[in-house]
Design an enzyme around this catalytic site. Structure first.
Site, PDB file in Angstrom:
ATOM      1  N   LYS A 107      35.698  45.582  53.399  1.00  8.14           N
ATOM      2  CA  LYS A 107      36.362  45.734  52.096  1.00  8.14           C
ATOM      3  C   LYS A 107      35.436  46.370  51.057  1.00  8.14           C
ATOM      4  O   LYS A 107      35.906  46.858  50.037  1.00  8.14           O
ATOM      5  CB  LYS A 107      36.889  44.389  51.604  1.00  8.14           C
ATOM      6  N   ARG A 155      41.655  39.727  41.977  1.00  5.31           N
ATOM      7  CA  ARG A 155      41.854  38.279  41.915  1.00  5.31           C
ATOM      8  C   ARG A 155      42.272  37.855  40.510  1.00  5.31           C
ATOM      9  O   ARG A 155      43.169  37.041  40.339  1.00  5.31           O
ATOM     10  CB  ARG A 155      40.564  37.548  42.329  1.00  5.31           C
ATOM     11  N   ARG A 157      27.128  32.810  43.329  1.00  4.03           N
ATOM     12  CA  ARG A 157      28.383  32.458  42.666  1.00  4.03           C
ATOM     13  C   ARG A 157      28.703  30.969  42.812  1.00  4.03           C
ATOM     14  O   ARG A 157      29.218  30.352  41.878  1.00  4.03           O
ATOM     15  CB  ARG A 157      29.530  33.315  43.223  1.00  4.03           C
ATOM     16  N   CYS A 196      39.733  55.264  41.965  1.00  4.27           N
ATOM     17  CA  CYS A 196      39.369  54.221  41.010  1.00  4.27           C
ATOM     18  C   CYS A 196      39.607  52.844  41.619  1.00  4.27           C
ATOM     19  O   CYS A 196      40.329  52.702  42.602  1.00  4.27           O
ATOM     20  CB  CYS A 196      40.104  54.369  39.682  1.00  4.27           C
TER      21      CYS A 196
HETATM   22  N1  PBG Z   1      32.695  41.606  47.222  1.00  2.00           N
HETATM   23  C1  PBG Z   1      31.616  41.029  47.960  1.00  2.00           C
HETATM   24  C2  PBG Z   1      32.051  40.610  49.320  1.00  2.00           C
HETATM   25  N2  PBG Z   1      32.198  41.515  50.287  1.00  2.00           N
HETATM   26  C3  PBG Z   1      32.653  40.863  51.410  1.00  2.00           C
HETATM   27  C4  PBG Z   1      32.768  39.522  51.120  1.00  2.00           C
HETATM   28  C5  PBG Z   1      33.207  38.463  52.031  1.00  2.00           C
HETATM   29  C6  PBG Z   1      33.512  38.862  53.453  1.00  2.00           C
HETATM   30  C7  PBG Z   1      34.754  39.688  53.614  1.00  2.00           C
HETATM   31  O1  PBG Z   1      35.639  39.712  52.737  1.00  2.00           O
HETATM   32  O2  PBG Z   1      34.885  40.350  54.653  1.00  2.00           O
HETATM   33  C8  PBG Z   1      32.382  39.347  49.791  1.00  2.00           C
HETATM   34  C9  PBG Z   1      32.331  38.078  49.069  1.00  2.00           C
HETATM   35  C10 PBG Z   1      33.608  37.673  48.364  1.00  2.00           C
HETATM   36  O3  PBG Z   1      34.486  38.517  48.108  1.00  2.00           O
HETATM   37  O4  PBG Z   1      33.753  36.484  48.013  1.00  2.00           O
END
Ligand code: PBG
Length: 301
Positions: free
Chosen positions: A79, A125, A148, A233
């Site tokens: 992602k 989110r 976090r 974006c």
């Molecule tokens: N943005 C940071 C990120 N990139 C991937 C993950 C978690 C693992 C995943 O989603 O594959 C996270 C942490 C989160 O969003 O809490």
């Protein structure tokens, strides 16, 4: 074959993911070593980054290391990877996906019915939370997973939102947490991507057996949906494709930053017809009026 050099970021989650790839390679008789790199730092390359199509803040350093041949492959949370890969870098394997959903880490759930204050650094989110809980407050929360969690403990927020896969992988899922089953995850959330150089056939062949076809199809639909909407974006966009027997069930969403506007699509197609499905779902969102919202978002972001 010399041990392959696996490029990874140096957070606990990134290292866990890189070690998983290392183990799977090992099970196929391929030796490798880890090469952790700091996220930012010195990115000197003969050609400018933009000319190579290098854009992602999380992936930049590893892209450069791959192009300089300092590493043979790089492991990413998919992602975090821009939908357009840099020139000469190709997708080598998508690993079997973990839980794709978001998870709420909280200090009791009474706040859901009243005044609430949650924290997240993600526009997606935040917008989905405000759409459902318009009277709540949302504060910014950044940093890696460990940072976090610590910040949540040290603030008076009621809760914070994480990727379930990220917490699960490093065994940090607290008891006081629950999967947010109504929130549509980021495209490719919970999936790991291994990339390499397009010309490095030896490495590409070694990585082929690690690819999970079902995950590859699902995330390709989600990323096509994103690519068709975004135009470069980072808008509040969610997408999730899941396979059930011969069908792919897709849900996608685009929201305004304050969560007040929400364009949503739910649609299914046969697995064999998945090509163009993500683009088609995005087009329906644009036709609903999502095109005007995207224009607006492009001016702000
Ligand atoms: N943005 C940071 C990120 N990139 C991937 C993950 C978690 C693992 C995943 O989603 O594959 C996270 C942490 C989160 O969003 O809490």
């Amino acid at each position: 074959m010399k041990p392959l050099v696996i490029g990874t970021r140096d957070s606990e989650l990134a290292l866990w993911q890189a070690k998983t790839v290392q183990l799977q390679l090992k099970n196929n008789g391929v030796d490798s070593v880890l090469h952790p790199v700091k996220s930012s730092g010195d990115l000197n390359l003969d050609v400018p980054l933009y000319e190579m199509g290098i854009t992602g803040i999380f992936t930049k350093s590893l892209d450069v290391a791959l192009i300089k041949k300092e590493i043979d492959l790089a492991v990413h949370s998919m992602k975090d990877v821009p939908t357009q890969l840099p020139k000469t870098i190709v997708q080598a394997a998508v690993l079997n996906r973990a839980n794709p959903y978001d998870i709420l880490v909280h200090k009791g759930l009474d706040f859901l019915d009243g005044k609430g204050h949650i924290a997240t650094g993600s526009l997606r989110r935040k917008a989905q939370w405000l759409n459902r809980y318009p009277n709540h407050e949302v504060s910014n929360l950044r940093g890696n997973v460990n940072t976090r969690l610590k910040k949540l403990k040290n603030n008076d927020w009621n809760a914070a939102i994480f990727a379930a896969a990220g917490l699960g992988r490093i065994q940090l899922t607290p008891k006081n947490s629950q999967i947010i089953n109504w929130m549509i995850p980021a495209p490719a959330q919970g999936a790991m991507l291994v990339v390499s150089n397009e010309k490095n056939t030896q490495v590409l062949n070694a990585l082929k057996p690690l690819n999970d076809k079902t995950t590859e199809i699902c995330v390709s639909i989600e990323r096509s949906f994103l690519r068709t909407l975004e135009g470069g974006c980072t808008a509040p966009i969610g997408a999730l494709a899941q396979v059930n027997e011969n069908d792919i069930h897709f849900e996608g969403v685009l929201l305004s930053l304050d969560g007040k506007q929400r364009f949503y699509i739910k649609k299914k197609c046969k697995i064999n017809n998945y090509k163009g499905f993500g683009e088609c779902c995005a087009q329906e969102i644009l036709n609903q009026g999502g095109d005007k919202l995207m224009d607006k978002l492009r001016q702000i972001l």
